[in-house]
Design an enzyme around this catalytic site. Sequence first.
Site, PDB file in Angstrom:
ATOM      1  N   THR A 104      33.824-116.062  -2.144  1.00 51.99           N
ATOM      2  CA  THR A 104      33.532-114.836  -1.340  1.00 51.99           C
ATOM      3  C   THR A 104      32.559-113.778  -1.801  1.00 51.99           C
ATOM      4  OG1 THR A 104      35.875-115.337  -0.154  1.00 51.99           O
ATOM      5  CG2 THR A 104      34.458-113.225   0.596  1.00 51.99           C
ATOM      6  N   LYS A 113      31.816-115.521   6.470  1.00 55.45           N
ATOM      7  CA  LYS A 113      32.849-115.349   5.871  1.00 55.45           C
ATOM      8  C   LYS A 113      33.579-113.965   5.869  1.00 55.45           C
ATOM      9  CE  LYS A 113      36.400-115.850   3.032  1.00 55.45           C
ATOM     10  NZ  LYS A 113      37.852-116.459   3.503  1.00 55.45           N
TER      11      LYS A 113
HETATM   12  N1  NAP Z   1      43.243-117.271  -1.979  1.00 52.87           N
HETATM   13  C1  NAP Z   1      42.821-117.199  -0.675  1.00 52.87           C
HETATM   14  O1  NAP Z   1      43.834-116.906   0.172  1.00 52.87           O
HETATM   15  C2  NAP Z   1      41.514-117.530  -0.516  1.00 52.87           C
HETATM   16  C3  NAP Z   1      40.938-118.200   0.832  1.00 52.87           C
HETATM   17  C4  NAP Z   1      39.848-118.327   1.144  1.00 52.87           C
HETATM   18  C5  NAP Z   1      38.826-118.068   0.225  1.00 52.87           C
HETATM   19  N2  NAP Z   1      39.154-117.513  -1.074  1.00 52.87           N
HETATM   20  C6  NAP Z   1      38.025-117.328  -2.013  1.00 52.87           C
HETATM   21  O2  NAP Z   1      38.175-118.188  -3.041  1.00 52.87           O
HETATM   22  C7  NAP Z   1      37.800-117.679  -4.294  1.00 52.87           C
HETATM   23  C8  NAP Z   1      38.743-118.039  -5.392  1.00 52.87           C
HETATM   24  O3  NAP Z   1      40.103-117.422  -4.976  1.00 52.87           O
HETATM   25  P1  NAP Z   1      41.375-117.831  -5.749  1.00 52.87           P
HETATM   26  O4  NAP Z   1      42.436-117.418  -4.633  1.00 52.87           O
HETATM   27  O5  NAP Z   1      41.318-119.242  -6.183  1.00 52.87           O
HETATM   28  O6  NAP Z   1      41.344-116.706  -6.835  1.00 52.87           O
HETATM   29  P2  NAP Z   1      42.318-116.663  -8.580  1.00 52.87           P
HETATM   30  O7  NAP Z   1      43.378-117.747  -7.998  1.00 52.87           O
HETATM   31  O8  NAP Z   1      42.427-115.389  -8.698  1.00 52.87           O
HETATM   32  O9  NAP Z   1      41.297-117.898  -9.213  1.00 52.87           O
HETATM   33  C9  NAP Z   1      40.128-116.859  -9.925  1.00 52.87           C
HETATM   34  C10 NAP Z   1      39.316-117.885 -10.465  1.00 52.87           C
HETATM   35  O10 NAP Z   1      38.011-117.160 -10.877  1.00 52.87           O
HETATM   36  C11 NAP Z   1      37.884-117.323 -12.394  1.00 52.87           C
HETATM   37  N3  NAP Z   1      37.297-115.998 -12.581  1.00 52.87           N
HETATM   38  C12 NAP Z   1      37.656-114.636 -12.625  1.00 52.87           C
HETATM   39  N4  NAP Z   1      36.956-113.901 -13.407  1.00 52.87           N
HETATM   40  C13 NAP Z   1      35.942-114.596 -13.818  1.00 52.87           C
HETATM   41  C14 NAP Z   1      34.678-114.413 -14.697  1.00 52.87           C
HETATM   42  N5  NAP Z   1      34.457-113.065 -14.870  1.00 52.87           N
HETATM   43  N6  NAP Z   1      34.000-115.264 -15.031  1.00 52.87           N
HETATM   44  C15 NAP Z   1      34.332-116.616 -14.776  1.00 52.87           C
HETATM   45  N7  NAP Z   1      35.509-116.934 -13.989  1.00 52.87           N
HETATM   46  C16 NAP Z   1      36.276-116.113 -13.597  1.00 52.87           C
HETATM   47  C17 NAP Z   1      39.503-117.304 -12.989  1.00 52.87           C
HETATM   48  O11 NAP Z   1      39.561-117.697 -14.220  1.00 52.87           O
HETATM   49  P3  NAP Z   1      40.748-117.495 -14.923  1.00 52.87           P
HETATM   50  O12 NAP Z   1      41.990-118.532 -14.788  1.00 52.87           O
HETATM   51  O13 NAP Z   1      40.214-117.528 -16.394  1.00 52.87           O
HETATM   52  O14 NAP Z   1      41.164-116.056 -14.641  1.00 52.87           O
HETATM   53  C18 NAP Z   1      40.010-118.471 -11.879  1.00 52.87           C
HETATM   54  O15 NAP Z   1      39.590-119.685 -12.088  1.00 52.87           O
HETATM   55  C19 NAP Z   1      37.376-116.054  -4.183  1.00 52.87           C
HETATM   56  O16 NAP Z   1      36.374-115.888  -3.821  1.00 52.87           O
HETATM   57  C20 NAP Z   1      38.233-115.890  -2.762  1.00 52.87           C
HETATM   58  O17 NAP Z   1      37.811-114.693  -1.968  1.00 52.87           O
HETATM   59  C21 NAP Z   1      40.423-117.230  -1.371  1.00 52.87           C
END
Ligand code: NAP
Length: 265
Positions: free
Chosen positions: A99, A177
């Site tokens: 996002t 989005k």
């Molecule tokens: N969760 C939801 O409900 C949902 C729904 C729709 C869309 N999304 C979107 O999907 C995306 C991922 O969400 P998520 O829920 O999977 O988040 P998450 O569980 O917090 O995972 C975040 C990911 O990003 C990585 N990351 C964080 N900072 C970084 C950096 N500086 N450089 C490289 N990698 C980095 C993390 O790596 P580490 O493991 O090393 O921390 C992890 O792999 C977001 O953009 C979110 O807005 C989420």
Amino acid sequence: MATQMAFLGIGLMGQAMTKNIVGKANLEKPLILWNRTQQRAQEHSSNIGHSLVATTVKEAVFSADIIWSCLQDQKAVTETFEEILKMDIRGKLFLESSTVVPDVTNRIAKEVEEAGAEFVAMPVFGEPSLAEKGKLICVPAGPEASVLRIKPYLVGVVAQAVIDLSGEEAGKASLLKIIGNVLIMTTMEACAEINVFAEKTGLGVKNAQKLIDNFPHAAAHTIYSTKMINGDYYKEEAMVEVKKARHLTAQVLELAKANNVSLKS
Ligand SMILES: NC(=O)c1ccc[n+]([C@@H]2O[C@H](COP(=O)([O-])OP(=O)(O)OC[C@H]3O[C@@H](n4cnc5c(N)ncnc54)[C@H](OP(=O)(O)O)[C@@H]3O)[C@@H](O)[C@H]2O)c1
């Protein structure tokens, strides 16, 4: 030649999506996984099979034809693409599912295209439990031919539906989005108010949930309300952290303000 795919970001969404890609997309070559915290990718690779872990983002991108990313936020996406853009990426296709605000998406799309690669922005709707079931709503935007190349990995693999913005600039998908997040936030707010109302009046959340489950078109309310009353938002590893929700809200409000839109709720 068989397509080699890499996936960057093995967080909650990345884990669910890659599980379905490996399980349902009939990949000829093992999926390459890269995560900033490598151990997370390693454990996940052991769980899903037919995958291998790259130690650096460059290693993952170097060997892949299609590179799908789903990273935490704008900072993560910007930093990761800064690394990627130092490489020779000619002929590769980048599919970006984080996002991110439209301007940043358009800037990265331009830089990637100027470097001789293809770029499709494809934010997703649906939280991790829907992603696990392969029931995301995917919004791809970018050149039509590029979107066609990634379609086989969507419905029946990670998605239940596609809102196809192919032919539109990549940032339009990010715009949809962010605007769509208003639906999620107002749904959660409505559920929170109903549940508090039900508790304080002695009706109880279980009875309120019966109405929510049976209300026409209430699927989204059912999902968020069930999580709320089950305490999913209180667990140590929360489904959605408050700071992420705040970040998403700030994105929505900034975009609304910049366009003179008043979002009262
Ligand atoms: N969760 C939801 O409900 C949902 C729904 C729709 C869309 N999304 C979107 O999907 C995306 C991922 O969400 P998520 O829920 O999977 O988040 P998450 O569980 O917090 O995972 C975040 C990911 O990003 C990585 N990351 C964080 N900072 C970084 C950096 N500086 N450089 C490289 N990698 C980095 C993390 O790596 P580490 O493991 O090393 O921390 C992890 O792999 C977001 O953009 C979110 O807005 C989420």
